[in-house]
Write an enzyme that holds these catalytic residues in place. Structure first.
Site, PDB file in Angstrom:
ATOM      1  N   SER A 137      41.673  34.932  64.383  1.00 19.08           N
ATOM      2  CA  SER A 137      40.244  35.098  64.133  1.00 19.08           C
ATOM      3  C   SER A 137      39.964  36.213  63.143  1.00 19.08           C
ATOM      4  CB  SER A 137      39.504  35.401  65.424  1.00 19.08           C
ATOM      5  OG  SER A 137      39.644  34.335  66.314  1.00 19.08           O
ATOM      6  N   GLN A 138      38.793  36.116  62.574  1.00 17.23           N
ATOM      7  CA  GLN A 138      38.288  37.180  61.699  1.00 17.23           C
ATOM      8  C   GLN A 138      38.238  38.479  62.521  1.00 17.23           C
ATOM      9  OE1 GLN A 138      34.244  36.380  60.699  1.00 17.23           O
ATOM     10  NE2 GLN A 138      34.100  38.048  59.236  1.00 17.23           N
TER      11      GLN A 138
END
Lengths: 284, 795
Positions: A130-131
């Site tokens: 994920s970011q």
């Protein structure tokens, strides 16, 4: 069924937990717990579908554990944290956690150079790491304490689980894609994140042997909320679900179970948007 | 070489190259999403344009041995049809990361470059054939046109029986047939070589079959990674590949109430990503779980409703109708492969829902069916289309969708019984976008019918979906009380419900504020325009003129969005739109580099020529306007022909054949070229304006008819316009060729450049401004080109 029940019961004894309460039934500590664990293993009561290395949450037995520390690429990590902070996420504990976990170790070699960019990155099998900003936000939403027990559905690279260990050592993670589960398991061991228990299995069923959980994160929801997960959420517990495609998480959904067991959800909206009258923007 | 053999070969190569365009569209839709559809056409034009430039520059070297060149290039073309798709598959393109990682643009370019090769080679084959003696050219040209037209039709027919991989093999085989026809006479060795190569390569294809891969981000790829997953059935047709997936961890039951579980099911996956579950529910009561979705609401207002389901898929919505004792259920399913699967191999695994006595399955698209019937229904159910994640990520942003338009809802409302309800369900996206657009579109349709939307609409939601209910009559207090009760029991929030007392608008699934309620109130009141103006996303009603229901991003408000969501901004950029922008940038760049720059070798002759500005302007405008009209019609006919692939086949085929016929006939008229241009331009302007005002009504006459008839009507409809358009280019070229020959290659080059740019630019223009503007711009270009023609070089 008896098999599962007895397994669960013995396990609860071993861990000093029963019916979700934190009462140590056996005070003798490590030695006795290990005896029981060994007995369990000997009886073959471990659940099918687990990775061999993850059948037993061994790190629970350690009294003292501190997350590993890494110096490599610390400057880049600090820059990443500054970026996250610029999005008005100012929870110091979360930021500190983000500055400690070496994201580059969780990213495939080909993308290592971009490890500290604030972007999601592919990790294979259609999954992403994920970011960083989303990881920070999801961690913040769970409001964890050192004694919190957390279940993660969708281990992926193991990065989110590693960040969680900065708050609690009771981290359980289930990954349905076997190669990812095995790789994450090895990676976390190599890096010294011993307390994280990774299991290869169907996240739909949660991890009932360790339920109930104070917090659950579902990183692979596809429009359906598995009933077993809601059951395994402790009354007062919080479940956080990213909404959107894995590479384009647009907001988070928070599911809360109240003391009576009733479930309600909340959308943690990404945008202050209605009605967005541009001339009044400054006043919003 | 006998003329007949040469022309047959040209026709076969033309057939294969048009087939290749359609096959690549299919293959790339399967691997990714639909984004590459227009890119394929632009790359094809780029290939033809670049080959034209190359032939111009190498003409003197090619002419002495043109037959050998022809044969070699045809052989290479056939080979490239097999190799290019395989090589493109090796490019690690992740469309999804385009918003995050600019290096993906390079991968897009690599895929385009590989697709470019066969089109370049085919363009060269046809171009060399047209270098023949002047008296033979007309016949060659006719062969090219007939082949192209046949190629479009035959490829769509071939898709009924061949898989995507099989289609490429068949096209390559066709190419080899063409190459064999071009073997220089009296030379046996090349004939044997080409036949040998053909046999070897086709044998290799048979022994080591190629399978198009799917993006790892498609749901089918994900399912395949799960242990125990099996594909129990697979079928392929022009509308996509359908896989039926079964496995212990394969689940898909979106939109259910929190904590509600679904019965055992298998999942139908179309083109790797569109999911629809087939639930094994032998008894009526087994469908009770569907009563926990927001689209159950209208059924609670009737005792034995007559229902119309738009998009039957795996049958869940039919099950919901049966659960509510629907007296008669008509379900529309566009894809015959799905109907065949449900009534065939899935018959005993939940597919039996299609075979219930009270259920009628019709293989039609909604608009076509409603145009052909005068039946009325108590409930018209429009389930959500498009995957949740893909909808949120804007993957469908540039895809035409004629289901969710004012005209479509208008037609559905006309088919409601007295108390009937139209029920439209969308995924609840945070922040709300398409859900609000569905509400505004329904409100606009009601206004068109002279009804007050505030009294006829209701909207409810749960955590995953939002449902708009449009009533034929004003909502009564009794209906409002029933709906309120339904919502309370199932933990649905009410967004808007007239005559409801104290509704729970933000209780079960809470938002920071009752956004849906506030937005609905605003949209159904006089504040609508102010709300739409101020809202961060474009949620204005969509129409047939601009049917981009999923395109909600307002680029002019991007800075405001960035200010609000910070690091999450790329997640809101619509991938479909980004792909179109990338295609435009690369198409323009490619056209400059491959078509125009090589011509700089002839820059001296250009500088010494007269009236070059008029020549440049004329051919640039022709390229732009031709493709604007063709692409505009291609998009417009999607509604009429029910699917983009049929539209592409009909419009591309029709335009090629009839414009080619126009080109051929332009030589036969006795009038001077300039006179022909003026007349043709006037005809195009008049015909386009007639189409603009009359086309919808003209097509509506036969919208409800069978596909073969509609296909024929589509071809006949574009015929006069394409015929007139076909005059402009050759007449202009004749004028230039006779008076300023050095400008001829530049005329070709500039025209090719403009064609490529317009092909990829038209979808973006249509997305932003609508088809009306596309048509008007094209007409304007033709009118200006007609005016400019008087300045074309003269003796």
């Amino acid at each position: 069924m008896w098999h599962a029940l007895s397994s669960s019961f013995i396990w609860s004894l071993a861990m000093g937990k029963f019916n979700g309460e934190q009462k140590p039934l056996l005070k003798s500590g490590r030695a006795l717990r290990w005896i029981l664990l060994v007995a369990l293993a000997g009886l073959g009561l471990a659940q099918p579908g687990m990775c061999a290395a993850s059948e037993e949450p061994q790190a629970e037995s350690k009294e003292e554990w501190t997350p590993p520390r890494f110096d490599e690429r610390q400057k880049e990590r600090n820059a990443m944290v500054r970026k996250i902070k610029s999005y008005a996420l100012e929870d110091e504990a979360v930021l500190k956690a983000m500055s400690r976990v070496p994201r580059h170790e969780f990213v495939p070699e080909a993308n290592s150079r971009r490890a500290y960019k604030d972007t999601p990155l592919p990790i294979g099998h259609g999954q992403t790491i994920s970011q960083p900003y989303m990881v920070a936000e999801m961690t913040r939403q769970r409001k964890l304490k050192p004694e919190s027990k957390v279940l993660e559905i969708g281990t992926g690279s193991g990065y989110q689980a590693a960040v969680l260990t900065e708050f609690t050592r009771h981290v359980y993670s289930v990954e349905i894609i076997k190669p990812l589960a095995e790789a994450a398991q090895k990676r976390l061991k190599r890096l010294g994140y011993d307390p994280i228990n990774v299991r290869h299995g169907d996240g739909y069923y949660g991890w009932k042997e360790h339920a109930p959980f104070d917090a659950i994160i579902v990183t692979c929801a596809a429009g359906q909320m598995p009933p077993p997960l809601i059951k395994q959420l402790k009354p007062g517990g919080r479940m956080v679900i990213p909404v959107g495609a894995p590479f384009a998480v647009q907001s988070l959904m928070l599911v809360k179970k109240d003391k009576e067991g009733e479930v309600r959800s909340r959308s943690l909206m990404a945008v202050r948007f209605v009605p967005l009258v541009r001339k009044d923007k400054s006043s919003e | 070489m006998p003329l007949f053999r040469l022309r047959l070969a040209v026709a076969v190569v033309s057939m294969a190259v048009i087939g290749l365009e359609l096959a690549l569209r299919r293959a790339l839709s399967l691997r990714f999403w639909h984004h590459f559809a227009y890119m394929v056409i632009s790359v094809a034009l780029l290939g033809f344009g670049a080959s034209g430039t190359a032939l111009t520059l190498l003409r003197e070297k090619i002419l002495p041995r043109w037959r050998t060149w022809l044969w070699c290039l045809a052989l290479l073309f056939s080979l490239s049809m097999l190799l290019a798709p395989r090589a493109a598959q090796q490019v690690p393109l992740d469309v999804h990361f385009l918003a995050w990682n600019l290096s993906q643009v390079g991968n897009v370019l690599a895929v385009e470059a590989l697709m470019f090769v066969p089109f370049f080679l085919a363009g060269a084959v046809i171009g060399i054939a047209l270098m023949d003696r002047p008296e033979n050219i007309a016949g060659h040209y006719a062969a090219n046109l007939v082949g192209s037209g046949l190629g479009a039709v035959l490829t769509v027919l071939a898709m009924q029986v061949l898989s995507t991989a099989g289609l490429f093999t068949a096209l390559a085989g066709l190419g080899f047939v063409g190459a064999a026809g071009l073997v220089p006479w009296r030379r046996a060795s090349p004939a044997l070589t080409s036949a040998g190569a053909a046999v070897a390569i086709l044998l290799l294809c048979w022994l080591a079959p190629w399978e198009p891969t799917l993006s790892q981000y498609k749901m089918l790829s994900y399912f395949k990674d799960l242990e125990g997953t099996k594909i129990i059935h697979q079928t392929e047709g022009p509308l996509g590949r359908v896989d039926v997936v079964e496995g212990p961890a394969v689940r898909h039951a979106p939109g259910l109430k929190l904590g509600c579980s679904a019965p055992p099911h298998v999942v139908l996956v179309t083109d790797g990503d569109q999911l629809s579950s087939v639930f094994d529910c032998p008894k009526r009561e087994d469908w009770a779980f569907m009563d926990q979705t927001t689209r159950t609401a209208p059924y609670h207002l009737f005792s034995r409703p007559r229902s119309l389901i738009i998009g039957a898929g795996g049958g869940a919505d039919i099950g919901l109708a049966l659960y509510h004792r629907s007296s008669e259920t008509v379900a529309l399913e566009m894809n015959p492969q799905i109907i065949a699967a449900m009534t065939g191999p899935l018959r005993h695994r939940g597919g039996s829902i299609y075979l219930k006595p009270s259920v009628t399955i019709i293989n039609r698209q909604a608009r076509g069916y409603l145009a052909a019937t005068d039946r009325e229904f108590d409930v018209i159910q429009v389930p959500p289309v498009g995957a949740f994640a893909a909808s949120g990520a804007g993957l469908y942003a540039t895809q035409e969708c004629y289901l969710y338009t004012v005209e479509s809802f208008h037609r559905m409302l006309e088919h409601l019984s007295g108390d009937g309800v139209l029920c439209i369900t969308r995924w609840a996206l945070p922040p709300p976008r398409t859900e609000l657009r569905a509400l505004d579109t329904a409100a606009a349709a009601l206004r068109e019918l002279g009804l007050d939307p505030a009294a006829h609409l209701a909207m409810i939601r749960n955590w995953a979906t939002a449902t708009v209910l449009a009533f034929n009559r004003p909502v009564t207090a009794e209906q409002a009380a029933t709906l309120q009760n339904v919502c309370e029991q199932r933990h649905f929030d009410i967004c808007y419900l007239p005559r409801a007392g104290d509704p729970k608008v933000n209780y079960f699934h809470q938002l920071p504020r009752p956004y849906y309620h506030e937005a609905a109130i605003a949209l159904l009141s006089r504040e609508r325009d102010a709300f739409l103006e101020g809202y961060l996303f474009d949620v204005r009603a969509t129409t047939d003129d601009r049917p981009y229901f999923f395109h909600t991003l307002r680029w002019q408000l991007l800075p405001v969005l960035a200010e609000q969501v910070g690091g999450r901004t790329p997640a809101f950029l619509e991938l479909g739109y980004l792909m179109s922008v990338a295609a435009l940038a690369q198409g323009v760049l490619g056209a400059v580099v491959l078509i125009l720059l090589p011509l700089l070798a002839r820059v001296r002759s250009l500088l010494s020529s007269r009236r070059k500005a008029a020549v440049f302007g004329y051919f640039l405008l022709l390229g732009l306007s031709f493709m604007l009209l063709e692409m505009g019609f291609l998009q417009k006919f999607i509604l009429y022909l029910a699917h983009p692939i049929y539209s592409a086949a009909g419009v591309i085929g029709g335009f090629l054949v009839f414009s080619g016929l126009g080109s051929y006939c332009s030589r036969l008229w006795r009038a001077r070229p300039k006179r022909i241009i003026t007349l043709a331009a006037a005809a195009i302007v008049l015909l386009s304006l007639a189409y603009f005002f009359l086309l919808d009504d003209w097509l509506a006459l036969t919208l409800g008819r069978a596909m073969p008839l509609r296909f024929a009507v589509a071809c006949v409809t574009v015929a006069p316009l394409a015929f007139a358009m076909g005059h402009m280019f050759p007449a202009g070229l004749r004028q230039v060729s006779a008076n300023q020959p050095p400008l001829v290659p530049w005329a070709w080059g500039v025209n090719g450049f403009a064609s490529v740019a317009a092909t990829v630019g038209t979808p973006l223009l249509a997305t932003e401004a609508g088809f009306g503007h596309v048509i008007f711009l094209a007409v304007l270009c033709y009118a200006v080109a007609g005016a400019i023609s008087r300045w074309l070089p003269e003796k």
